[in-house]
Design a protein around this motif. Structure first.
Motif, PDB file in Angstrom:
ATOM      1  N   ARG A  23      10.960   1.347  -8.813  1.00  0.00           N
ATOM      2  CA  ARG A  23      10.504   0.007  -9.175  1.00  0.00           C
ATOM      3  C   ARG A  23       9.299  -0.483  -8.386  1.00  0.00           C
ATOM      4  NH1 ARG A  23      14.649  -4.537 -11.011  1.00  0.00           N
ATOM      5  NH2 ARG A  23      12.575  -5.440 -11.350  1.00  0.00           N
ATOM      6  N   HIS A  24       8.936   0.219  -7.312  1.00  0.00           N
ATOM      7  CA  HIS A  24       7.883  -0.328  -6.455  1.00  0.00           C
ATOM      8  C   HIS A  24       6.722   0.613  -6.177  1.00  0.00           C
ATOM      9  CE1 HIS A  24      11.433  -2.847  -5.673  1.00  0.00           C
ATOM     10  NE2 HIS A  24      10.575  -3.798  -5.428  1.00  0.00           N
ATOM     11  N   LEU A  25       6.889   1.891  -6.437  1.00  0.00           N
ATOM     12  CA  LEU A  25       5.798   2.830  -6.213  1.00  0.00           C
ATOM     13  C   LEU A  25       5.298   3.369  -7.543  1.00  0.00           C
ATOM     14  CD1 LEU A  25       7.054   4.810  -3.069  1.00  0.00           C
ATOM     15  CD2 LEU A  25       5.675   2.733  -3.176  1.00  0.00           C
ATOM     16  N   PRO A  26       4.072   3.837  -7.616  1.00  0.00           N
ATOM     17  CA  PRO A  26       3.522   4.330  -8.885  1.00  0.00           C
ATOM     18  C   PRO A  26       4.229   5.595  -9.365  1.00  0.00           C
ATOM     19  CG  PRO A  26       2.022   4.787  -7.051  1.00  0.00           C
ATOM     20  CD  PRO A  26       3.088   3.894  -6.510  1.00  0.00           C
ATOM     21  N   ASP A  35       6.187  11.899   3.911  1.00  0.00           N
ATOM     22  CA  ASP A  35       5.392  10.967   4.718  1.00  0.00           C
ATOM     23  C   ASP A  35       4.680   9.943   3.838  1.00  0.00           C
ATOM     24  OD1 ASP A  35       6.181  12.227   7.021  1.00  0.00           O
ATOM     25  OD2 ASP A  35       4.384  13.469   7.185  1.00  0.00           O
ATOM     26  N   GLU A  36       4.189  10.379   2.676  1.00  0.00           N
ATOM     27  CA  GLU A  36       3.499   9.465   1.767  1.00  0.00           C
ATOM     28  C   GLU A  36       4.462   8.429   1.196  1.00  0.00           C
ATOM     29  OE1 GLU A  36      -0.145  12.085  -0.129  1.00  0.00           O
ATOM     30  OE2 GLU A  36       1.906  12.486  -0.814  1.00  0.00           O
ATOM     31  N   ILE A  37       5.688   8.860   0.894  1.00  0.00           N
ATOM     32  CA  ILE A  37       6.700   7.929   0.377  1.00  0.00           C
ATOM     33  C   ILE A  37       7.067   6.897   1.449  1.00  0.00           C
ATOM     34  CG2 ILE A  37       9.098   7.718  -0.368  1.00  0.00           C
ATOM     35  CD1 ILE A  37       8.767  10.364  -1.827  1.00  0.00           C
ATOM     36  N   GLU A  39       5.213   5.885   3.896  1.00  0.00           N
ATOM     37  CA  GLU A  39       4.069   4.988   4.034  1.00  0.00           C
ATOM     38  C   GLU A  39       4.057   3.945   2.912  1.00  0.00           C
ATOM     39  OE1 GLU A  39      -0.848   5.187   4.221  1.00  0.00           O
ATOM     40  OE2 GLU A  39       0.346   7.026   4.050  1.00  0.00           O
ATOM     41  N   GLY A  40       4.389   4.389   1.684  1.00  0.00           N
ATOM     42  CA  GLY A  40       4.451   3.458   0.555  1.00  0.00           C
ATOM     43  C   GLY A  40       5.551   2.428   0.722  1.00  0.00           C
ATOM     44  N   LEU A  41       6.709   2.855   1.204  1.00  0.00           N
ATOM     45  CA  LEU A  41       7.825   1.941   1.411  1.00  0.00           C
ATOM     46  C   LEU A  41       7.503   0.897   2.479  1.00  0.00           C
ATOM     47  CD1 LEU A  41      10.861   4.422   1.327  1.00  0.00           C
ATOM     48  CD2 LEU A  41      10.144   2.841  -0.466  1.00  0.00           C
ATOM     49  N   ASN A  42       6.764   1.311   3.501  1.00  0.00           N
ATOM     50  CA  ASN A  42       6.421   0.385   4.583  1.00  0.00           C
ATOM     51  C   ASN A  42       5.441  -0.692   4.144  1.00  0.00           C
ATOM     52  OD1 ASN A  42       8.056   1.522   6.575  1.00  0.00           O
ATOM     53  ND2 ASN A  42       6.501   3.015   7.178  1.00  0.00           N
ATOM     54  N   LYS A  43       4.808  -0.517   3.008  1.00  0.00           N
ATOM     55  CA  LYS A  43       3.855  -1.501   2.507  1.00  0.00           C
ATOM     56  C   LYS A  43       4.500  -2.536   1.581  1.00  0.00           C
ATOM     57  CE  LYS A  43      -0.195   1.560   2.754  1.00  0.00           C
ATOM     58  NZ  LYS A  43      -1.252   2.248   1.974  1.00  0.00           N
ATOM     59  N   ILE A  44       5.751  -2.315   1.223  1.00  0.00           N
ATOM     60  CA  ILE A  44       6.434  -3.229   0.301  1.00  0.00           C
ATOM     61  C   ILE A  44       6.698  -4.564   1.001  1.00  0.00           C
ATOM     62  CG2 ILE A  44       8.547  -3.657  -1.024  1.00  0.00           C
ATOM     63  CD1 ILE A  44       8.733  -0.640  -1.477  1.00  0.00           C
ATOM     64  N   THR A  45       6.253  -5.648   0.395  1.00  0.00           N
ATOM     65  CA  THR A  45       6.524  -6.994   0.930  1.00  0.00           C
ATOM     66  C   THR A  45       7.512  -7.758   0.057  1.00  0.00           C
ATOM     67  OG1 THR A  45       4.640  -7.922  -0.270  1.00  0.00           O
ATOM     68  CG2 THR A  45       4.232  -7.131   1.973  1.00  0.00           C
ATOM     69  N   GLY A  64      10.231  -1.134   5.440  1.00  0.00           N
ATOM     70  CA  GLY A  64       9.577  -1.470   6.699  1.00  0.00           C
ATOM     71  C   GLY A  64       9.763  -2.929   7.058  1.00  0.00           C
ATOM     72  N   LYS A  65       9.059  -3.366   8.074  1.00  0.00           N
ATOM     73  CA  LYS A  65       9.168  -4.736   8.567  1.00  0.00           C
ATOM     74  C   LYS A  65       8.331  -5.717   7.774  1.00  0.00           C
ATOM     75  CE  LYS A  65      10.085  -3.231  13.320  1.00  0.00           C
ATOM     76  NZ  LYS A  65       9.637  -3.305  14.738  1.00  0.00           N
ATOM     77  N   ALA A  66       7.600  -5.221   6.773  1.00  0.00           N
ATOM     78  CA  ALA A  66       6.702  -6.092   6.019  1.00  0.00           C
ATOM     79  C   ALA A  66       7.418  -6.912   4.947  1.00  0.00           C
ATOM     80  CB  ALA A  66       5.598  -5.259   5.353  1.00  0.00           C
ATOM     81  N   VAL A  67       8.685  -6.621   4.680  1.00  0.00           N
ATOM     82  CA  VAL A  67       9.413  -7.298   3.598  1.00  0.00           C
ATOM     83  C   VAL A  67       9.634  -8.770   3.941  1.00  0.00           C
ATOM     84  CG1 VAL A  67      11.533  -7.387   2.249  1.00  0.00           C
ATOM     85  CG2 VAL A  67      10.553  -5.182   2.874  1.00  0.00           C
ATOM     86  N   THR A  68       9.134  -9.654   3.082  1.00  0.00           N
ATOM     87  CA  THR A  68       9.333 -11.093   3.255  1.00  0.00           C
ATOM     88  C   THR A  68      10.157 -11.698   2.125  1.00  0.00           C
ATOM     89  OG1 THR A  68       7.257 -11.574   2.102  1.00  0.00           O
ATOM     90  CG2 THR A  68       7.154 -11.354   4.497  1.00  0.00           C
ATOM     91  N   ASN A  69      10.158 -11.069   0.959  1.00  0.00           N
ATOM     92  CA  ASN A  69      10.849 -11.615  -0.221  1.00  0.00           C
ATOM     93  C   ASN A  69      11.766 -10.558  -0.821  1.00  0.00           C
ATOM     94  OD1 ASN A  69       8.517 -13.264   0.270  1.00  0.00           O
ATOM     95  ND2 ASN A  69       8.699 -14.088  -1.791  1.00  0.00           N
TER      96      ASN A  69
END
Length: 309
Positions: A23-26, A35-37, A39-45, A64-69
């Motif tokens: 649902r969140h990566l291309p 490693d690429e996956i 990195e993609g997960l860590n960008k999810i907010t 990752g720690k970037a999740v706000t919502n």
């Protein structure tokens, strides 16, 4: 005794890496390296896992720690749990689940928006709600119908600005003991204070201000009504097709209408006693007009018993 196919289909799902990636990566992420996956997960907010038949909250440490919502509305979740790993969480919607108890939220020190509407909550401990909440909803829960429910929440959550979709009034705040100023300058300062409290880090391109929270509320409403809208559109299309068919029938060629009228005239000739004087004159006049448009129909053979009626 083994479960049938229908029972297996209704079994709750678990949050998995495959579900999050899907649902969140291309689409090409299926061929990415580990490693690429990551990195993609860590960008999810914004984690959107609504309507996934999820039965429990788990495996969020994959993020990752970037999740706000987080959007987990319209699932089958029974407990609020396993959110400890999301210390930056500011927006959480759990509407339309099977939750009965408000719990495990006080450690979310940045949580500004919480939607627990359409659950099974009969009562709650106000101490289980973070003091940072600005927008809260218990709509369509049994607890929302209790006496003094609204004032109780307003009294114990000093930063609250909206409850169950309704803005808090100055009168409500005064009634529970808050000192509310009517000075517009002080109100502006208060709003700026809220903006600072819930704003993200300087490098965040879209900090969560009060206005940002309301924007997310609007987005959530759109998501929740999407399936209903699609159903309405399908019904509208079906009704439109039916109307078009009726119009087509009403605008059929004159020859076809003449043939229909001729058949009706023939039927009346078989049973003359069912015709009124006005209908006879009208039919005779119509017949004279139709004679030039269609050729005569062959006589209809009737049973002798009909002629004796």
């Amino acid at each position: 005794m083994t479960s049938g196919p229908s029972e297996r289909e209704t079994r709750p799902s678990r949050i998995s890496l495959h579900m999050i990636v899907g649902r969140h990566l291309p689409p090409e992420a299926s061929s990415w390296s580990q490693d690429e996956i990551i990195e993609g997960l860590n960008k999810i907010t914004h984690l959107r896992l609504d309507r996934q038949n999820i039965g429990e909250i788990d495996n969020l440490e994959l993020l990752g720690k970037a999740v706000t919502n987080i959007y987990l509305q319209h699932n089958r979740i029974k407990r609020i749990e396993n959110l400890d790993c999301l210390q930056s969480l500011r927006f959480l919607t759990l509407s339309g689940n099977k939750i009965r108890t408000v719990e495990n939220l006080t450690h979310l020190s940045k949580l500004a928006f919480l939607d627990l509407s359409e659950n099974l909550i009969e009562d709650f401990d106000i101490e289980e709600l973070p003091q940072t909440l600005v927008i809260l909803s218990f709509q369509e829960n049994p607890c929302a119908s209790k006496q003094d429910y609204r004032l109780k929440i307003i009294r114990d959550l000093p930063k609250l600005r909206q409850l169950d979709g309704v803005e808090l009034t100055k009168e409500e705040k005064r009634s529970v003991g808050y000192i509310v100023s009517s000075d517009e300058d002080e109100e502006s300062e208060e709003e700026a204070e809220y903006d600072d409290l819930f704003a993200g880090p300087a490098e965040d391109a879209s900090p969560l201000t009060i206005k940002g929270v309301f924007k997310d509320v609007s987005s959530d409403i759109l998501l929740r009504s999407q399936s209903r809208l699609e159903e309405v559109l399908r019904e509208h299309k079906m009704h439109s097709n039916q109307i078009e068919e009726i119009r087509s029938e009403s605008t059929m060629p004159d020859t076809a209408r003449s043939l229909s009228s001729r058949l009706s005239s023939e039927s009346e000739m078989m049973y003359p006693e069912s015709r009124s004087p006005s209908s006879r004159s009208s039919s005779d006049h119509m017949g004279s007009r139709l004679g030039s448009q269609v050729s005569p129909l062959p006589p209809i053979q009737t049973d002798r018993r009909d002629s004796q009626l």
